[in-house]
Design a protein around this motif. Structure first.
Motif, mmCIF file in Angstrom:
data_model
loop_
_atom_site.group_PDB
_atom_site.id
_atom_site.type_symbol
_atom_site.label_atom_id
_atom_site.label_comp_id
_atom_site.label_asym_id
_atom_site.label_seq_id
_atom_site.Cartn_x
_atom_site.Cartn_y
_atom_site.Cartn_z
ATOM 1 N N TYR A 44 0.847 -1.178 0.000
ATOM 2 C CA TYR A 44 0.000 0.000 0.000
ATOM 3 C C TYR A 44 0.888 1.234 0.000
ATOM 4 O O TYR A 44 1.800 1.350 0.808
ATOM 5 C CB TYR A 44 -0.894 -0.013 1.247
ATOM 6 C CG TYR A 44 -1.900 1.100 1.296
ATOM 7 C CD1 TYR A 44 -2.972 1.140 0.425
ATOM 8 C CD2 TYR A 44 -1.777 2.114 2.236
ATOM 9 C CE1 TYR A 44 -3.905 2.158 0.484
ATOM 10 C CE2 TYR A 44 -2.710 3.135 2.299
ATOM 11 C CZ TYR A 44 -3.768 3.150 1.416
ATOM 12 O OH TYR A 44 -4.689 4.157 1.474
ATOM 13 N N ASP A 45 0.639 2.143 -0.937
ATOM 14 C CA ASP A 45 1.368 3.403 -0.990
ATOM 15 C C ASP A 45 0.606 4.462 -0.222
ATOM 16 O O ASP A 45 -0.612 4.583 -0.354
ATOM 17 C CB ASP A 45 1.553 3.853 -2.440
ATOM 18 C CG ASP A 45 2.484 2.945 -3.216
ATOM 19 O OD1 ASP A 45 3.511 2.537 -2.651
ATOM 20 O OD2 ASP A 45 2.186 2.646 -4.381
ATOM 21 N N LEU A 46 1.328 5.236 0.575
ATOM 22 C CA LEU A 46 0.746 6.312 1.364
ATOM 23 C C LEU A 46 1.160 7.654 0.774
ATOM 24 O O LEU A 46 2.307 7.818 0.355
ATOM 25 C CB LEU A 46 1.244 6.247 2.810
ATOM 26 C CG LEU A 46 1.065 4.935 3.555
ATOM 27 C CD1 LEU A 46 1.895 4.945 4.820
ATOM 28 C CD2 LEU A 46 -0.379 4.720 3.881
ATOM 29 N N GLN A 47 0.223 8.595 0.756
ATOM 30 C CA GLN A 47 0.528 9.973 0.373
ATOM 31 C C GLN A 47 -0.439 10.880 1.108
ATOM 32 O O GLN A 47 -1.652 10.702 1.012
ATOM 33 C CB GLN A 47 0.381 10.169 -1.127
ATOM 34 C CG GLN A 47 0.631 11.599 -1.554
ATOM 35 C CD GLN A 47 0.534 11.792 -3.046
ATOM 36 O OE1 GLN A 47 1.094 10.997 -3.791
ATOM 37 N NE2 GLN A 47 -0.150 12.816 -3.465
ATOM 38 N N ALA A 48 0.099 11.825 1.870
ATOM 39 C CA ALA A 48 -0.756 12.682 2.692
ATOM 40 C C ALA A 48 -0.161 14.071 2.831
ATOM 41 O O ALA A 48 1.041 14.272 2.657
ATOM 42 C CB ALA A 48 -0.920 12.051 4.072
ATOM 43 N N ASP A 49 -1.026 15.018 3.172
ATOM 44 C CA ASP A 49 -0.592 16.390 3.430
ATOM 45 C C ASP A 49 -0.232 16.602 4.896
ATOM 46 O O ASP A 49 0.548 17.490 5.224
ATOM 47 C CB ASP A 49 -1.692 17.384 3.041
ATOM 48 C CG ASP A 49 -1.930 17.415 1.540
ATOM 49 O OD1 ASP A 49 -0.950 17.340 0.780
ATOM 50 O OD2 ASP A 49 -3.097 17.515 1.127
ATOM 51 N N THR A 50 -0.804 15.790 5.792
ATOM 52 C CA THR A 50 -0.576 15.957 7.224
ATOM 53 C C THR A 50 -0.211 14.618 7.867
ATOM 54 O O THR A 50 -0.510 13.551 7.321
ATOM 55 C CB THR A 50 -1.833 16.500 7.936
ATOM 56 O OG1 THR A 50 -2.864 15.515 7.860
ATOM 57 C CG2 THR A 50 -2.302 17.806 7.318
ATOM 58 N N ILE A 51 0.403 14.705 9.043
ATOM 59 C CA ILE A 51 0.747 13.500 9.810
ATOM 60 C C ILE A 51 -0.521 12.723 10.146
ATOM 61 O O ILE A 51 -0.555 11.497 10.037
ATOM 62 C CB ILE A 51 1.513 13.876 11.098
ATOM 63 C CG1 ILE A 51 2.884 14.473 10.766
ATOM 64 C CG2 ILE A 51 1.641 12.691 12.033
ATOM 65 C CD1 ILE A 51 3.926 13.489 10.316
ATOM 66 N N GLY A 52 -1.566 13.417 10.554
ATOM 67 C CA GLY A 52 -2.826 12.759 10.919
ATOM 68 C C GLY A 52 -3.421 11.970 9.767
ATOM 69 O O GLY A 52 -3.918 10.863 9.948
ATOM 70 N N GLU A 53 -3.370 12.538 8.579
ATOM 71 C CA GLU A 53 -3.888 11.853 7.392
ATOM 72 C C GLU A 53 -3.045 10.614 7.078
ATOM 73 O O GLU A 53 -3.569 9.558 6.724
ATOM 74 C CB GLU A 53 -3.880 12.823 6.216
ATOM 75 C CG GLU A 53 -4.519 12.289 4.955
ATOM 76 C CD GLU A 53 -4.474 13.289 3.805
ATOM 77 O OE1 GLU A 53 -4.760 12.853 2.680
ATOM 78 O OE2 GLU A 53 -4.160 14.470 4.018
ATOM 79 N N LEU A 54 -1.729 10.732 7.225
ATOM 80 C CA LEU A 54 -0.836 9.597 6.987
ATOM 81 C C LEU A 54 -1.118 8.477 7.983
ATOM 82 O O LEU A 54 -1.193 7.306 7.607
ATOM 83 C CB LEU A 54 0.623 10.047 7.091
ATOM 84 C CG LEU A 54 1.652 8.989 6.738
ATOM 85 C CD1 LEU A 54 1.851 8.960 5.232
ATOM 86 C CD2 LEU A 54 2.960 9.264 7.431
ATOM 87 N N ILE A 55 -1.294 8.828 9.245
ATOM 88 C CA ILE A 55 -1.605 7.839 10.281
ATOM 89 C C ILE A 55 -2.924 7.144 9.958
ATOM 90 O O ILE A 55 -3.037 5.921 10.061
ATOM 91 C CB ILE A 55 -1.655 8.491 11.675
ATOM 92 C CG1 ILE A 55 -0.252 8.904 12.106
ATOM 93 C CG2 ILE A 55 -2.283 7.556 12.704
ATOM 94 C CD1 ILE A 55 -0.206 9.760 13.357
ATOM 95 N N SER A 56 -3.917 7.895 9.549
ATOM 96 C CA SER A 56 -5.222 7.328 9.214
ATOM 97 C C SER A 56 -5.102 6.313 8.078
ATOM 98 O O SER A 56 -5.665 5.220 8.148
ATOM 99 C CB SER A 56 -6.182 8.452 8.830
ATOM 100 O OG SER A 56 -7.433 7.931 8.458
ATOM 101 N N GLN A 57 -4.368 6.662 7.044
ATOM 102 C CA GLN A 57 -4.174 5.737 5.925
ATOM 103 C C GLN A 57 -3.435 4.476 6.363
ATOM 104 O O GLN A 57 -3.809 3.362 5.997
ATOM 105 C CB GLN A 57 -3.383 6.429 4.808
ATOM 106 C CG GLN A 57 -4.132 7.509 4.091
ATOM 107 C CD GLN A 57 -3.264 8.210 3.071
ATOM 108 O OE1 GLN A 57 -2.265 7.682 2.584
ATOM 109 N NE2 GLN A 57 -3.653 9.437 2.736
ATOM 110 N N GLY A 58 -2.377 4.664 7.145
ATOM 111 C CA GLY A 58 -1.597 3.516 7.610
ATOM 112 C C GLY A 58 -2.396 2.603 8.520
ATOM 113 O O GLY A 58 -2.364 1.375 8.380
ATOM 114 N N GLU A 59 -3.132 3.176 9.454
ATOM 115 C CA GLU A 59 -3.950 2.367 10.366
ATOM 116 C C GLU A 59 -5.033 1.609 9.603
ATOM 117 O O GLU A 59 -5.353 0.476 9.942
ATOM 118 C CB GLU A 59 -4.577 3.247 11.453
ATOM 119 C CG GLU A 59 -3.587 3.772 12.466
ATOM 120 C CD GLU A 59 -3.059 2.710 13.409
ATOM 121 O OE1 GLU A 59 -3.749 1.680 13.632
ATOM 122 O OE2 GLU A 59 -1.948 2.900 13.950
ATOM 123 N N SER A 60 -5.580 2.225 8.584
ATOM 124 C CA SER A 60 -6.597 1.556 7.768
ATOM 125 C C SER A 60 -6.011 0.303 7.108
ATOM 126 O O SER A 60 -6.624 -0.759 7.107
ATOM 127 C CB SER A 60 -7.123 2.528 6.707
ATOM 128 O OG SER A 60 -8.042 1.890 5.866
#
Length: 67
Positions: A44-60
């Motif tokens: 899964y590739d992650l791309q986010a503007d904020t740390i919170g968004e990155l954490i949300s994607q990773g946890e998902s």
């Protein structure tokens, strides 16, 4: 600062999910945070503007892994 936070997040996830390979890094030219999570049969590739968004994607992704 972003790299320190990313390292802390990676360490936490690596301890909780030791069989998931995790790479996280800030992209300097566009200001986004990027990463990749891999298991033996999925990635899964992650791309986010904020740390919170990155954490949300990773946890998902990690909730789906259930190792």
């Amino acid at each position: 600062m972003a790299q320190t936070e990313l390292d802390e997040i990676k360490d936490y996830w690596t301890q909780k999910y030791p069989t998931v390979a995790i790479t996280l890094y800030p992209k300097q030219d566009d200001g986004k945070l990027r990463g990749k999570m891999m298991t033996h049969n999925d990635s899964y590739d992650l791309q986010a503007d904020t740390i919170g968004e990155l954490i949300s994607q990773g946890e998902s992704f990690l909730r789906k892994v259930r190792l």
